[in-house]
Scaffold this motif. Structure first.
Motif, PDB file in Angstrom:
ATOM      1  N   ILE A  83       0.837  -1.205   0.000  1.00 53.88           N
ATOM      2  CA  ILE A  83       0.000   0.000   0.000  1.00 53.88           C
ATOM      3  C   ILE A  83       0.868   1.250   0.000  1.00 53.88           C
ATOM      4  O   ILE A  83       0.613   2.218  -0.724  1.00 53.88           O
ATOM      5  N   ASP A  84       1.911   1.219   0.804  1.00 53.49           N
ATOM      6  CA  ASP A  84       2.820   2.369   0.876  1.00 53.49           C
ATOM      7  C   ASP A  84       3.483   2.630  -0.479  1.00 53.49           C
ATOM      8  O   ASP A  84       3.544   3.773  -0.957  1.00 53.49           O
ATOM      9  N   ILE A  85       3.985   1.567  -1.120  1.00 51.18           N
ATOM     10  CA  ILE A  85       4.660   1.718  -2.415  1.00 51.18           C
ATOM     11  C   ILE A  85       3.695   2.231  -3.482  1.00 51.18           C
ATOM     12  O   ILE A  85       4.004   3.169  -4.236  1.00 51.18           O
ATOM     13  N   ASN A  86       2.499   1.637  -3.560  1.00 49.25           N
ATOM     14  CA  ASN A  86       1.530   2.045  -4.570  1.00 49.25           C
ATOM     15  C   ASN A  86       1.024   3.464  -4.354  1.00 49.25           C
ATOM     16  O   ASN A  86       0.737   4.186  -5.314  1.00 49.25           O
ATOM     17  N   SER A  87       0.903   3.876  -3.087  1.00 52.80           N
ATOM     18  CA  SER A  87       0.466   5.247  -2.817  1.00 52.80           C
ATOM     19  C   SER A  87       1.539   6.252  -3.229  1.00 52.80           C
ATOM     20  O   SER A  87       1.223   7.335  -3.737  1.00 52.80           O
ATOM     21  N   ARG A  88       2.800   5.901  -3.038  1.00 53.30           N
ATOM     22  CA  ARG A  88       3.900   6.773  -3.472  1.00 53.30           C
ATOM     23  C   ARG A  88       3.906   6.920  -5.001  1.00 53.30           C
ATOM     24  O   ARG A  88       4.122   8.013  -5.534  1.00 53.30           O
ATOM     25  N   ILE A  89       3.667   5.796  -5.690  1.00 51.46           N
ATOM     26  CA  ILE A  89       3.633   5.838  -7.157  1.00 51.46           C
ATOM     27  C   ILE A  89       2.460   6.693  -7.631  1.00 51.46           C
ATOM     28  O   ILE A  89       2.591   7.485  -8.569  1.00 51.46           O
ATOM     29  N   ASP A  94       0.975  11.691 -13.278  1.00 51.89           N
ATOM     30  CA  ASP A  94       0.210  12.810 -13.838  1.00 51.89           C
ATOM     31  C   ASP A  94      -0.981  12.328 -14.650  1.00 51.89           C
ATOM     32  O   ASP A  94      -1.964  13.042 -14.815  1.00 51.89           O
ATOM     33  N   ASP A  95      -0.873  11.103 -15.155  1.00 48.83           N
ATOM     34  CA  ASP A  95      -1.938  10.525 -15.985  1.00 48.83           C
ATOM     35  C   ASP A  95      -3.068  10.016 -15.080  1.00 48.83           C
ATOM     36  O   ASP A  95      -2.849   9.122 -14.248  1.00 48.83           O
ATOM     37  N   LYS A 100      -5.542   6.059 -11.368  1.00 47.96           N
ATOM     38  CA  LYS A 100      -6.680   5.212 -11.020  1.00 47.96           C
ATOM     39  C   LYS A 100      -6.251   3.762 -10.860  1.00 47.96           C
ATOM     40  O   LYS A 100      -6.726   3.044  -9.971  1.00 47.96           O
ATOM     41  N   GLU A 101      -5.317   3.331 -11.726  1.00 50.12           N
ATOM     42  CA  GLU A 101      -4.804   1.966 -11.654  1.00 50.12           C
ATOM     43  C   GLU A 101      -4.097   1.711 -10.326  1.00 50.12           C
ATOM     44  O   GLU A 101      -4.281   0.664  -9.696  1.00 50.12           O
ATOM     45  N   GLN A 102      -3.296   2.680  -9.881  1.00 51.40           N
ATOM     46  CA  GLN A 102      -2.588   2.537  -8.607  1.00 51.40           C
ATOM     47  C   GLN A 102      -3.557   2.560  -7.427  1.00 51.40           C
ATOM     48  O   GLN A 102      -3.395   1.820  -6.459  1.00 51.40           O
ATOM     49  N   LEU A 103      -4.576   3.404  -7.516  1.00 56.66           N
ATOM     50  CA  LEU A 103      -5.568   3.480  -6.441  1.00 56.66           C
ATOM     51  C   LEU A 103      -6.349   2.173  -6.319  1.00 56.66           C
ATOM     52  O   LEU A 103      -6.715   1.755  -5.221  1.00 56.66           O
ATOM     53  N   GLU A 104      -6.577   1.525  -7.447  1.00 60.12           N
ATOM     54  CA  GLU A 104      -7.265   0.231  -7.425  1.00 60.12           C
ATOM     55  C   GLU A 104      -6.401  -0.823  -6.741  1.00 60.12           C
ATOM     56  O   GLU A 104      -6.893  -1.657  -5.975  1.00 60.12           O
ATOM     57  N   LYS A 105      -5.082  -0.775  -6.999  1.00 59.76           N
ATOM     58  CA  LYS A 105      -4.167  -1.695  -6.331  1.00 59.76           C
ATOM     59  C   LYS A 105      -4.170  -1.449  -4.822  1.00 59.76           C
ATOM     60  O   LYS A 105      -4.152  -2.399  -4.027  1.00 59.76           O
ATOM     61  N   ILE A 106      -4.196  -0.180  -4.438  1.00 63.89           N
ATOM     62  CA  ILE A 106      -4.236   0.166  -3.012  1.00 63.89           C
ATOM     63  C   ILE A 106      -5.517  -0.357  -2.373  1.00 63.89           C
ATOM     64  O   ILE A 106      -5.510  -0.909  -1.269  1.00 63.89           O
TER      65      ILE A 106
END
Length: 257
Positions: A83-89, A94-95, A100-106
């Motif tokens: 969660i920490d890594i994906n939130s940093r990404i 900017d896209d 949205k893809e990273q937020l879904e992973k989180i």
């Protein structure tokens, strides 16, 4: 013990034994000959039995604490790191689509963390050591997965469950093996029927989960069944874990030895 300068005319010893191993000795001495009776022996044996039970409980609690610490470190710690890594990404994207893809992973990792924590808390709660409560949780979990996939769930519950209880470590590992098996069956088997059976013979537990899917090669690690992990969990609680799979389906057995 009597004072050292008094002659010992009688002595009685009772061992404290745990799982066939001698842990200590209760020893009593007296200055009178033939002082000890069967009543004294009975009392000391009861004390030794209490000591053995107390020591057993201590070892069980110590083992449980270590397992909880390991689960928290491995499961919860790993999920929180993701969660920490994906939130940093997500913060540097900017896209909007990538964000949205990273937020879904989180979201998925957070869901996984919540489920893992729920399993740990549930396994520790003494109100759920009754086997009927375990079955309720298992049936609810499997139904929630099978219904959306239109898989026919056959859940066979044994009779005379009254008085059957499982210790916390067994309850946790049995449920996690069950959960992983159901997850993998729904994902990979391609079958339309899932059968879950439980049985007790002389208080020995057995769980059988079978499907009518395509089966898999146990040597093929891509099958995704996590067999090694499930076998390790079974060994941890002294159970046997058997897998049978061919083109007509897969059967997984977990049985107490």
């Amino acid at each position: 013990y009597i004072v050292d300068d008094v002659a010992r005319q009688s002595e009685i010893c009772v061992p404290i034994v745990l799982e066939g191993k001698l842990l200590g000795v209760i020893d009593s001495e007296h200055s009178k000959k033939r002082f000890y009776t069967k009543r004294h022996l009975s009392i000391l044996q009861k004390i030794a039995d209490i000591c053995s039970k107390k020591i057993t409980r201590y070892f069980i609690e110590e083992s449980l604490r270590k397992n909880i610490a390991s689960d928290l470190h491995d499961d919860i710690g790993s999920s929180l790191s993701s969660i920490d890594i994906n939130s940093r990404i997500a913060l540097i994207k900017d896209d909007p689509g990538k964000m949205k893809e990273q937020l879904e992973k989180i979201r998925l990792q957070a869901r996984k963390t919540m489920d893992s924590m729920s399993d740990i808390v549930w396994s520790l709660n003494p109100r759920y050591d009754n086997f009927e409560n375990i079955l309720i949780r298992m049936k609810q979990f499997s139904s929630e997965l099978c219904e959306p996939q239109q898989i026919n769930l056959i859940f066979q519950i044994p009779e005379n469950l009254e008085g059957i209880k499982l210790a916390a470590d067994k309850r946790k590992n049995i449920f996690l093996i069950f959960k992983e098996t159901i997850n993998n069956t729904v994902k990979y088997s391609k079958g339309n029927t899932l059968r879950v059976e439980f049985s007790f013979f002389n208080q020995y537990f057995k769980m059988t989960i079978s499907d009518n899917g395509k089966g898999f090669d146990q040597e093929d690690l891509k099958a995704g069944y996590g067999l090694k992990n499930m076998k390790e969990r079974a060994m941890e609680i002294g159970f046997k874990f058997n897998v049978y799979s061919d083109i007509t389906g897969t059967t997984i057995e977990l049985l107490e030895t």
